[in-house]
Design an enzyme around this catalytic site. Structure first.
Site, PDB file in Angstrom:
ATOM      1  N   CYS A 411      41.387  37.993  35.749  1.00  0.00           N
ATOM      2  CA  CYS A 411      41.622  38.878  36.891  1.00  0.00           C
ATOM      3  C   CYS A 411      40.517  39.915  37.042  1.00  0.00           C
ATOM      4  O   CYS A 411      40.355  40.508  38.110  1.00  0.00           O
ATOM      5  CB  CYS A 411      42.982  39.572  36.764  1.00  0.00           C
ATOM      6  SG  CYS A 411      44.356  38.472  37.167  1.00  0.00           S
ATOM      7  N   LYS A 414      37.957  39.444  39.951  1.00  0.00           N
ATOM      8  CA  LYS A 414      38.297  39.592  41.368  1.00  0.00           C
ATOM      9  C   LYS A 414      37.246  40.418  42.101  1.00  0.00           C
ATOM     10  O   LYS A 414      36.597  41.287  41.525  1.00  0.00           O
ATOM     11  CB  LYS A 414      39.650  40.296  41.515  1.00  0.00           C
ATOM     12  CG  LYS A 414      40.868  39.409  41.282  1.00  0.00           C
ATOM     13  CD  LYS A 414      42.138  40.186  41.619  1.00  0.00           C
ATOM     14  CE  LYS A 414      43.365  39.309  41.511  1.00  0.00           C
ATOM     15  NZ  LYS A 414      44.593  40.048  41.902  1.00  0.00           N
ATOM     16  N   ASP A 442      51.493  42.389  50.324  1.00  0.00           N
ATOM     17  CA  ASP A 442      52.409  42.435  49.183  1.00  0.00           C
ATOM     18  C   ASP A 442      51.901  41.461  48.139  1.00  0.00           C
ATOM     19  O   ASP A 442      50.798  40.920  48.268  1.00  0.00           O
ATOM     20  CB  ASP A 442      53.834  42.100  49.636  1.00  0.00           C
ATOM     21  CG  ASP A 442      54.891  42.866  48.829  1.00  0.00           C
ATOM     22  OD1 ASP A 442      54.818  42.810  47.584  1.00  0.00           O
ATOM     23  OD2 ASP A 442      55.768  43.517  49.436  1.00  0.00           O
ATOM     24  N   ASP A 443      52.729  41.196  47.124  1.00  0.00           N
ATOM     25  CA  ASP A 443      52.298  40.296  46.063  1.00  0.00           C
ATOM     26  C   ASP A 443      52.221  38.849  46.525  1.00  0.00           C
ATOM     27  O   ASP A 443      51.528  38.036  45.905  1.00  0.00           O
ATOM     28  CB  ASP A 443      53.250  40.396  44.867  1.00  0.00           C
ATOM     29  CG  ASP A 443      53.109  41.739  44.153  1.00  0.00           C
ATOM     30  OD1 ASP A 443      52.005  42.326  44.240  1.00  0.00           O
ATOM     31  OD2 ASP A 443      54.072  42.202  43.537  1.00  0.00           O
ATOM     32  N   ASP A 460      42.853  22.450  50.077  1.00  0.00           N
ATOM     33  CA  ASP A 460      41.519  21.875  49.885  1.00  0.00           C
ATOM     34  C   ASP A 460      40.563  22.979  49.490  1.00  0.00           C
ATOM     35  O   ASP A 460      40.644  24.108  49.997  1.00  0.00           O
ATOM     36  CB  ASP A 460      41.007  21.211  51.169  1.00  0.00           C
ATOM     37  CG  ASP A 460      41.342  19.730  51.238  1.00  0.00           C
ATOM     38  OD1 ASP A 460      40.875  18.996  50.355  1.00  0.00           O
ATOM     39  OD2 ASP A 460      42.061  19.330  52.171  1.00  0.00           O
ATOM     40  N   ASP A 483      44.310  17.540  56.926  1.00  0.00           N
ATOM     41  CA  ASP A 483      45.538  16.887  56.447  1.00  0.00           C
ATOM     42  C   ASP A 483      46.739  17.242  57.332  1.00  0.00           C
ATOM     43  O   ASP A 483      47.618  16.405  57.568  1.00  0.00           O
ATOM     44  CB  ASP A 483      45.829  17.309  55.005  1.00  0.00           C
ATOM     45  CG  ASP A 483      44.839  16.706  54.021  1.00  0.00           C
ATOM     46  OD1 ASP A 483      44.297  15.640  54.318  1.00  0.00           O
ATOM     47  OD2 ASP A 483      44.600  17.339  52.975  1.00  0.00           O
ATOM     48  N   GLY A 533      45.693  35.234  50.091  1.00  0.00           N
ATOM     49  CA  GLY A 533      44.743  34.436  49.342  1.00  0.00           C
ATOM     50  C   GLY A 533      44.315  35.100  48.062  1.00  0.00           C
ATOM     51  O   GLY A 533      44.940  36.046  47.580  1.00  0.00           O
ATOM     52  N   HIS A 534      43.205  34.599  47.520  1.00  0.00           N
ATOM     53  CA  HIS A 534      42.702  35.103  46.244  1.00  0.00           C
ATOM     54  C   HIS A 534      41.186  35.060  46.266  1.00  0.00           C
ATOM     55  O   HIS A 534      40.584  34.090  46.728  1.00  0.00           O
ATOM     56  CB  HIS A 534      43.224  34.256  45.077  1.00  0.00           C
ATOM     57  CG  HIS A 534      42.717  34.716  43.742  1.00  0.00           C
ATOM     58  ND1 HIS A 534      43.239  35.808  43.086  1.00  0.00           N
ATOM     59  CD2 HIS A 534      41.722  34.231  42.946  1.00  0.00           C
ATOM     60  CE1 HIS A 534      42.600  35.972  41.938  1.00  0.00           C
ATOM     61  NE2 HIS A 534      41.675  35.026  41.835  1.00  0.00           N
TER      62      HIS A 534
END
Length: 743
Positions: A411, A414, A442-443, A460, A483, A533-534
């Site tokens: 983490c 990030k 939020d989380d 993807d 897709d 997202g991340h």
């Protein structure tokens, strides 16, 4: 080539692919500064070399022989290439504005965008003439003019002329005459109906050249029956004629404008010190007199202490000193003065394989001069076309990574909270109702699924394949949506998965902004939003999306459902795998990649809607497993077979030459495991088209099975919707073993 392991902390942007920049970038590729991100922004993926342009017009050279392939070169050199037009800069905030991209931030900026004849000062010039620059419109016009002449009536007189008597005007007119006469003579047609003119102002032709050169060309023009109009000041241009200040008229059916050059308007608008002609005034260091963080070279620059004509020979000589001063500016070292030569070798062609050379007061001419000129020009172009792999680093040396212990994993990798927040605030607001998303961070995101709907979900992610973050964001979004569209679902929302290379906060923020704005452009067109997202930092850039979609059970498309007699319809051409594998090896022409990108940027949204409404029996998107792999999935367990019509396969330009050269995607050999499903492959073993069947696609088209009585109407509707290469490539047959046969 070897990637720079040092995190980028500065951004050097080159605007324009002019001769000075081409030389500077070529030299920089051999010794790239560490910790610097380098970007070239140009509105052309292949930029012309002015010295060979008349030879291209005359038919002595091909298009590729006279164009520097910027896209291919930048891939080789590890430089980010952005194909776009610059519309402005903001020196205060140090940003560049482009027509089709978000703003780019820079630490250091170099400008070599060239110049064009000024069409605005004479009424009618913009509407009724074609400038000798930019080169692409000129070449398009030249192709059209040749067609008109060859299709026209030899009894109808055609008057072709240039306004301007400089070297470019004279060379272009002689080259056009030579080529048109050659084309007509080859078909045993008369040439006497063609009349050529050169219109000069108060001065004689070829100002800046010595009397011997002028006299040689006066003799050539007389021998070639090209009429020279001297002391003619154009006051107005109308359809089919130019009008002088005294009211005299010269009838011209085709008018080429080759007067003195001017720069773009945006440097002056940005506050840069410019000359009256719009060119940036620079000091002896090729540095803007008003903004020291900006450099300029080539035709867009005016050296205040050493005024010189706008000529390619001067631009080429500026490449090395420009690079030295850019490298010095990046590290805060003292700049080096540059004094351009007073005299220079000039080589001017006469259309045929004959040229005139001059230097100072001397001049000589002949076919041998043209061969000499050709040798010099070809040698210059080979510096860019004969790209080889850069030498590996010296054995035993260690790659240096600044602060190697400062980049965390997990983490801790990030992207920073403040960077992320600034980028997210620039994304478009969500167009649909989301319970919890970026509108209420939020989380996790929360989605309410409407009653009676099925949630369709896909994910993807892949490594960056093009060094244009904004375009890559669009391609990754289109690929991820494939897709959902293949199943006939309506996309609802998306979450991003981003990994960015280590760099300064400013560079990371720009890259993240370009990636997500690119993706959001695609999502907005589909009426969906990014809801979460991340982000993380890593060794290379990767981007992916989780896509949520909604579908009615009865309208859901799957890979199964084929019926005997169905036509197999494809919506996009094939070839991205081999093209980008070739591009990574610097073997693909830049225009091939540029055209492939346009196909990849095309969404399958409308195609999905058309196929769903037509009642398609089965559908899939063509991606990593290639056409044959995805067709095999459709056939698997169905007890049916398929016939593929090889000659009908739509192919991207350049894909077949790349396949013939054995330039395959790394996934290509694995996709060949499906070749056993083809029952007559040995009959086509020598046909490179068969390799297309195994070529993996990125952001590829849809493959659908449609009843034969609906196929023609569906194809017509797809083509009308912009899928211009959509076609039927085969049919489903009533045979067992899921076999495929080629025809």
């Amino acid at each position: 080539m070897q990637q720079d392991p040092t995190p980028a902390s500065k951004h050097l942007i080159f605007l324009g692919g002019g001769h000075a920049h081409a030389i500077a970038l070529l030299m920089m590729a051999m010794n790239k500064p560490s910790g610097v991100r380098i970007t070239l922004i140009s509105n052309q993926v292949q930029t012309p070399y002015s010295g060979m342009l008349p030879g291209l017009i005359a038919g002595h050279y091909s298009f590729d022989q006279v164009h520097i392939d910027l896209g291919r070169f930048c891939r080789y050199a590890g430089i980010d290439f952005i194909e776009d037009s610059v519309i402005g800069i903001d020196p205060v905030n140090r940003t560049v504005q482009c027509l089709n991209h978000p703003d780019f931030s820079y630490d250091l900026l170099s400008i070599d965008t060239g110049s064009t004849p000024d069409l605005t000062t004479i009424p009618g010039a913009t509407e009724f003439t074609t400038g000798v620059k930019p080169v692409k419109p000129l070449l398009d016009y030249w192709e059209s003019l040749q067609d008109r002449v060859m299709q026209g009536d030899d009894l109808q007189d055609i008057h072709i002329g240039t306004v301007g008597g400089g070297a470019s005007a004279v060379e272009v007119m002689l080259a056009m005459q030579y080529k048109l006469h050659k084309m007509l003579s080859k078909e045993q047609r008369r040439t006497s109906h063609l009349h050529f003119h050169i219109i000069c102002g108060p001065q004689q032709i070829l100002t800046g050249h010595n009397t011997r050169v002028k006299n040689r060309y006066l003799r050539v023009l007389k021998q070639r029956n090209i009429q020279l109009h001297t002391n003619f000041r154009v006051a107005q241009v109308k359809q089919g004629r130019v009008i002088g200040e005294s009211g005299d008229v010269i009838e011209l059916d085709e008018i080429i404008w080759a007067t003195s050059a001017t720069g773009a308007q945006w440097p002056a608008r940005a506050g840069l010190e410019c000359s009256e002609n719009g060119c940036i005034r620079v000091n002896d260091y090729l540095q803007s007199r008003s903004h020291p963080e900006i450099f300029a070279a080539g035709d867009i620059a005016d050296m205040v202490n050493y005024p010189r004509p706008k000529a390619g020979v001067f631009a080429v000589r500026q490449g090395a000193p420009l690079l030295r001063n850019l490298q010095a500016a990046l590290v805060g070292k003292t700049l080096t003065r540059f004094k351009p030569q007073k005299q220079f070798l000039s080589l001017i062609s006469t259309g045929d394989r004959y040229a005139v050379a001059s230097r100072g007061p001397f001049s000589f001419a002949g076919a041998w001069v043209w061969r000499w000129k050709d040798s010099i020009d070809q040698k210059f172009m080979r510096r860019f076309s004969d790209l080889t792999q850069l030498p590996d680093q010296v054995p035993g040396t260690q790659l240096k990574i600044e602060n190697p212990d400062m980049r965390c994993g997990g983490c801790g990798a990030k992207v920073g909270h403040s960077i992320l927040n600034r980028v997210l605030k620039q994304l478009p607001p969500p167009p649909n109702e989301i319970e919890i998303g970026l509108n209420r961070p939020d989380d996790a995101a929360v989605i309410e699924v409407p009653q009676g709907k099925l949630l369709v979900q896909s994910v993807d992610s892949f490594r960056q394949l093009v060094n244009d973050d904004f375009l890559f964001g669009q391609i990754a979004a289109n690929h991820a949506l494939g897709d959902i569209f293949a199943m006939g679902a309506i996309p609802h929302s998306a979450q991003a998965i981003v990994s960015l290379p280590h760099a300064s906060d400013e560079i990371i923020e720009q890259r993240l902004r370009h990636l997500l704005l690119g993706a959001s452009k695609v999502f907005t067109e589909c009426a969906i939003s990014l809801i979460g997202g991340h982000t993380s930092e890593g060794s290379e850039l990767t981007l992916g999306f989780t896509i949520n979609g909604l579908a009615d059970r009865q309208q859901l498309l799957t890979k199964q459902g084929l019926q005997p007699g169905d036509r197999l319809i494809i919506t996009k051409p094939l070839g991205t795998g081999t093209l980008f594998a070739s591009d990574m090896r610097s073997q693909a022409q830049g225009r091939w990649i540029s055209q492939a990108l346009q196909h990849m940027l095309q969404s399958n949204y409308q195609a999905s809607r058309i196929l769903t409404e037509a009642g398609a029996h089965a559908c899939t998107d063509i991606t990593g497993f290639g056409l044959l792999g995805h067709l095999h999935e459709m056939l698997d367990g169905s007890g049916l077979g398929a016939r593929l019509w090889l000659e009908k396969l739509p192919v991207m330009e350049g894909a077949l030459p790349c396949l013939r050269a054995g330039l395959f995607s790394s996934l290509h050999p694995q996709n060949r495991k499906f070749e056993h499903t083809i029952d007559n492959l040995d009959e086509f073993s020598s046909d490179s088209v068969t390799e297309l069947l195994f070529d993996p696609q990125t952001a590829g088209g849809l493959l659908a099975a449609v009843s034969s009585d609906q196929a023609d109407a569906v194809i017509a509707e797809l083509q009308a919707a912009g899928y211009t290469t959509a076609c039927a490539i085969g049919s489903v047959r009533q045979e067992s073993n899921d076999a495929v046969s080629l025809m």
